[in-house]
Design a protein around this motif. Sequence first.
Motif, short mmCIF file in Angstrom:
data_model
loop_
_atom_site.label_atom_id
_atom_site.label_comp_id
_atom_site.label_asym_id
_atom_site.label_seq_id
_atom_site.Cartn_x
_atom_site.Cartn_y
_atom_site.Cartn_z
N GLU A 23 0.82 -1.20 0.00
CA GLU A 23 0.00 0.00 0.00
C GLU A 23 0.86 1.26 0.00
O GLU A 23 1.84 1.36 0.74
CB GLU A 23 -0.97 0.01 1.18
CG GLU A 23 -2.14 0.95 0.87
CD GLU A 23 -3.24 0.91 1.92
OE1 GLU A 23 -3.04 0.34 3.00
OE2 GLU A 23 -4.31 1.49 1.63
N TRP A 78 5.30 -1.36 6.56
CA TRP A 78 4.53 -0.44 7.42
C TRP A 78 5.39 0.59 8.11
O TRP A 78 4.89 1.63 8.54
CB TRP A 78 3.60 -1.21 8.36
CG TRP A 78 2.44 -1.64 7.52
CD1 TRP A 78 2.16 -2.90 7.09
CD2 TRP A 78 1.47 -0.78 6.90
NE1 TRP A 78 1.07 -2.88 6.25
CE2 TRP A 78 0.63 -1.59 6.12
CE3 TRP A 78 1.22 0.60 6.93
CZ2 TRP A 78 -0.43 -1.06 5.37
CZ3 TRP A 78 0.17 1.10 6.19
CH2 TRP A 78 -0.65 0.28 5.43
N THR A 103 2.06 14.85 7.01
CA THR A 103 2.16 15.58 8.28
C THR A 103 3.27 16.63 8.29
O THR A 103 2.98 17.82 8.39
CB THR A 103 2.35 14.60 9.45
OG1 THR A 103 1.25 13.70 9.48
CG2 THR A 103 2.39 15.35 10.77
N HIS A 137 2.44 -0.24 14.75
CA HIS A 137 1.04 -0.18 15.19
C HIS A 137 0.09 -0.56 14.05
O HIS A 137 -1.10 -0.72 14.28
CB HIS A 137 0.67 1.17 15.81
CG HIS A 137 0.67 2.34 14.88
ND1 HIS A 137 1.04 3.60 15.28
CD2 HIS A 137 0.37 2.46 13.57
CE1 HIS A 137 0.93 4.43 14.25
NE2 HIS A 137 0.53 3.77 13.21
N HIS A 138 0.61 -0.71 12.84
CA HIS A 138 -0.22 -1.22 11.74
C HIS A 138 -0.24 -2.75 11.73
O HIS A 138 -0.95 -3.35 10.93
CB HIS A 138 0.30 -0.72 10.40
CG HIS A 138 0.11 0.76 10.21
ND1 HIS A 138 -1.01 1.30 9.64
CD2 HIS A 138 0.88 1.80 10.57
CE1 HIS A 138 -0.91 2.62 9.64
NE2 HIS A 138 0.24 2.96 10.20
N LEU A 146 3.66 9.96 21.00
CA LEU A 146 3.58 10.90 19.88
C LEU A 146 2.48 11.95 20.07
O LEU A 146 2.46 12.96 19.37
CB LEU A 146 3.31 10.10 18.61
CG LEU A 146 3.69 10.67 17.26
CD1 LEU A 146 5.10 11.19 17.27
CD2 LEU A 146 3.54 9.59 16.20
N THR A 197 -4.49 13.07 15.62
CA THR A 197 -3.27 12.64 16.30
C THR A 197 -3.57 12.20 17.74
O THR A 197 -2.69 11.74 18.44
CB THR A 197 -2.19 13.74 16.33
OG1 THR A 197 -2.76 14.92 16.89
CG2 THR A 197 -1.66 14.01 14.96
N THR A 246 -10.78 2.90 10.64
CA THR A 246 -9.49 3.33 10.10
C THR A 246 -9.72 4.33 8.96
O THR A 246 -9.03 5.35 8.87
CB THR A 246 -8.69 2.12 9.57
OG1 THR A 246 -8.55 1.17 10.63
CG2 THR A 246 -7.33 2.53 9.08
C1 HEM Z 1 0.05 10.68 16.36
C2 HEM Z 1 -0.36 10.47 15.22
C3 HEM Z 1 -0.99 9.22 14.67
C4 HEM Z 1 -0.97 7.91 15.11
C5 HEM Z 1 -0.28 7.34 16.32
C6 HEM Z 1 -1.75 7.15 14.16
C7 HEM Z 1 -2.03 5.79 14.30
C8 HEM Z 1 -2.72 5.04 13.38
C9 HEM Z 1 -3.20 3.69 13.58
C10 HEM Z 1 -3.07 2.87 14.85
C11 HEM Z 1 -3.80 3.29 12.43
C12 HEM Z 1 -4.52 1.97 12.15
C13 HEM Z 1 -3.63 0.87 11.74
C14 HEM Z 1 -4.42 -0.41 11.52
O1 HEM Z 1 -5.17 -0.84 12.40
O2 HEM Z 1 -4.24 -1.00 10.44
C15 HEM Z 1 -3.66 4.37 11.49
C16 HEM Z 1 -4.06 4.32 10.18
C17 HEM Z 1 -3.86 5.38 9.30
N1 HEM Z 1 -3.55 6.68 9.62
FE1 HEM Z 1 -2.94 7.34 11.42
N2 HEM Z 1 -2.20 7.97 13.16
C18 HEM Z 1 -1.76 9.25 13.45
C19 HEM Z 1 -2.01 10.38 12.70
C20 HEM Z 1 -2.41 10.38 11.38
C21 HEM Z 1 -2.57 11.53 10.52
C22 HEM Z 1 -2.34 12.98 10.95
C23 HEM Z 1 -2.93 11.07 9.29
C24 HEM Z 1 -3.25 11.77 7.99
C25 HEM Z 1 -3.00 12.89 7.63
C26 HEM Z 1 -2.99 9.62 9.38
C27 HEM Z 1 -3.25 8.77 8.33
C28 HEM Z 1 -3.45 7.41 8.45
C29 HEM Z 1 -3.67 6.54 7.32
C30 HEM Z 1 -3.62 6.94 5.84
C31 HEM Z 1 -3.94 5.25 7.85
C32 HEM Z 1 -4.34 4.00 7.07
C33 HEM Z 1 -3.19 3.12 6.82
C34 HEM Z 1 -3.67 1.91 6.05
O3 HEM Z 1 -3.70 1.99 4.82
O4 HEM Z 1 -4.03 0.91 6.67
N3 HEM Z 1 -2.70 9.24 10.66
N4 HEM Z 1 -3.03 5.43 12.09
#
Ligand code: HEM
Lengths: 182, 475
Positions: B120, B201, B213, B255-256, B277, B319, B340
């Motif tokens: 991805e 990931w 970001t 975490h993914h 974070l 965040t 998600t």
């Molecule tokens: C402290 C900041 C952040 C943390 C710790 C975080 C954490 C996470 C977690 C745990 C997932 C789910 C993973 C899963 O279960 O498969 C995720 C997915 C995602 N997050 Fe965040 N996130 C944060 C900020 C952001 C921000 C600001 C954006 C976008 C501008 C973002 C975009 C995404 C995207 C695109 C995915 C999907 C990834 C995939 O294709 O599975 N995240 N994030």
Amino acid sequence: MKFKDYGPNDFDGDEIKEGRGWLPQWWTLMLIAGIVFSVFFVIYYLMILGWNSKEQYAQEIADYQKTHTVVAVKLNDDGSNPLRADAGAIARGQKNFSGLCAACHKADGTGLVGPNLMDDQFLHGNTDAAMYAVIMEGISVEQIKQKPSKGPMPAHKNSFGSQKVLETMAWLADKNSAILPK
Amino acid sequence: MTQSVQYDNNIVRWYVISAIVYGLAAMTIGVWIAFQMVFPSWNTPFEFLTFGRLRPIHTNGIIFGFTLSIVFATVFYAVPRLLKTPMWSPVLSRVQFWLYQLTLVGAVITLAMGFTQSKEYAELEWPLDLLVVVWWVIFAVNFFVTLAIRKEQHIYVAIWFFIATIITIAILYIVNNLAIPAGFMKSYSVYSGTTDANIQWWYGHNAVAFVLTTPILGMMYYYLPKHTRLPIFSHRISIIHFWSLIFIYIWAGPHHLLYSPIPDWAQTLGMLFSIMLIAPSWGGMINGFLTLTQAKEKLRTDATLKFILVALTFYGMSTFEGPMMSIRSVNTISHNTDWTIGHVHGGALGWVGGMAFAAIYYLVPRLWNTNLYSEKLAEFHFWTATIGILLYVASMWVSGITEGLMWRATDATGALQYPQWVEIVQVLFPYRVVRGIGGSLFLFGFLVMIYNLIKTIGNKGSGFTQVDLREGDKA
Ligand code: HEM
Ligand code: HEM
């Protein structure tokens, strides 16, 4: 290089000024708390408690088996299905069938990749006892190699359990009289 | 301004247009695939219109087309001005631009044909990967030489964030895409099994961090004080949150992969670094908010400022949400569900979208030396976009949690309560319709912006006047 432009080239204006503001106290505390928590967590959870996902999984399986007995209902002593002709069971059975069986045997049971269950041809027997064994234990790839049939089937004791298998059989028997009680 | 420096505005104009073109295309596809999830017949009649083909075009188009274009526009506009030095080589800027366009066109075509590395955000096959590396290196050279010959000693925060982006993306992209070609459009990753997953990931998470970001924070640090002509609240916060953010982000990738076959300690590390974070992320938000409060009266009348406010709000929200989703027991419910997707688009539509629109409304009048055609339409865009985001995110929360709970529900016998997948999909139907409507509203706002911009550009050269947003005595 000369650049074509529509007027003044620069709208930068004043310079950016940077203030001398202090970090908000709650924010500093939060930053430190996150770090302290993480260190503590690793020591306590991984080192002292010794957590690991394999043990957690084994524990969840054990808990599950305690609360959910897979063989809740049994066949009658003569090997027939106790839920035969039970209207409630037949209705639930149809729902079960459309949920887990229809993908292979078609919603009406006339077969797709799995064999037709509505005719009088049975690969593994047409009594309740024989069908119960097949549905609960499934058809393994090994079995097929020895006695070629249409294909393998998962063991539904792992997904349905005996209650639902017997309900489903009650529905099948209701639709197809070629399935005999014994 | 005593000496007059000639800046290369052409390249900025091209990037702004490129952002609008790819934004329009990728968001239209986003709306289309959103409706495919409620009306499966929209997948026919062509292979290249199926969900599986369109989804990566949406994600690549929006991240590498729309977002990167507006980031490049900002870099080529802001960095020379902050350093009082035109870009070192306008020729390299142009070479980069056209190679970048070539890559994007290649990406759309090959993804539509079904070529993919199945990673991805790293779907592009090796010939395109090589092309990306070429123009990224050209960009880096041009950027760092400009930095080296700068006339202004002070390197402003926004530039730190761009530096972090350039270096980190180079490392991530190259390491994750290492593959052995097996034909023109086919390759095998040099990693296998859990190593492959972990590296993917590490990349995937940091693509989010260093494309969606850090450069957006750089944009915030430029446009907010420029537009309001107010000082950034605190240089101290800038320093501390920059370094803590950069240091911590890189480790959070696992975490993914919670509850996957990667080692437990690596998963725990990913989860803890995510929790650590929160504060570094919020540092940027606070610095922005505290700067904004100095102009809070003008929030009522100025659409650009409103977009920045919405961006900061959604940044703070996602965040916080992200670290919560990194907690193993929460992730068992959220993983692979619409939750998600809601999290993604809170960050994407709110934070990236909001900041990108603010940037476009800031840049276009200055670049074409005229005033914005209609502040009212910009206001209208703001409201449609905001309502669209809220509908999108809220419907995905409900849908995601519903889905997560239904998947795991068991009845008294221990059997799955909803063994029929379709049964669950039917329950999610209304929420996904609402998501589609929210996305359509967001897209509609975007179209209104395009109309407004075309009208604005029609008046080019008529003279730009900056509105003064400062309150009280205008010293
Ligand atoms: C402290 C900041 C952040 C943390 C710790 C975080 C954490 C996470 C977690 C745990 C997932 C789910 C993973 C899963 O279960 O498969 C995720 C997915 C995602 N997050 Fe965040 N996130 C944060 C900020 C952001 C921000 C600001 C954006 C976008 C501008 C973002 C975009 C995404 C995207 C695109 C995915 C999907 C990834 C995939 O294709 O599975 N995240 N994030
Ligand atoms: C008009 C607005 C948009 C709509 C309607 C939309 C719709 C969608 C849909 C339906 C999906 C697939 C979800 C699934 O597989 O269940 C998706 C995925 C995604 N979109 Fe959007 N999108 C929009 C705008 C954006 C923007 C502006 C960004 C980024 C800046 C973005 C980034 C992504 C990402 C990263 C994914 C993959 C998420 C994952 O794999 O977890 N989208 N979008």
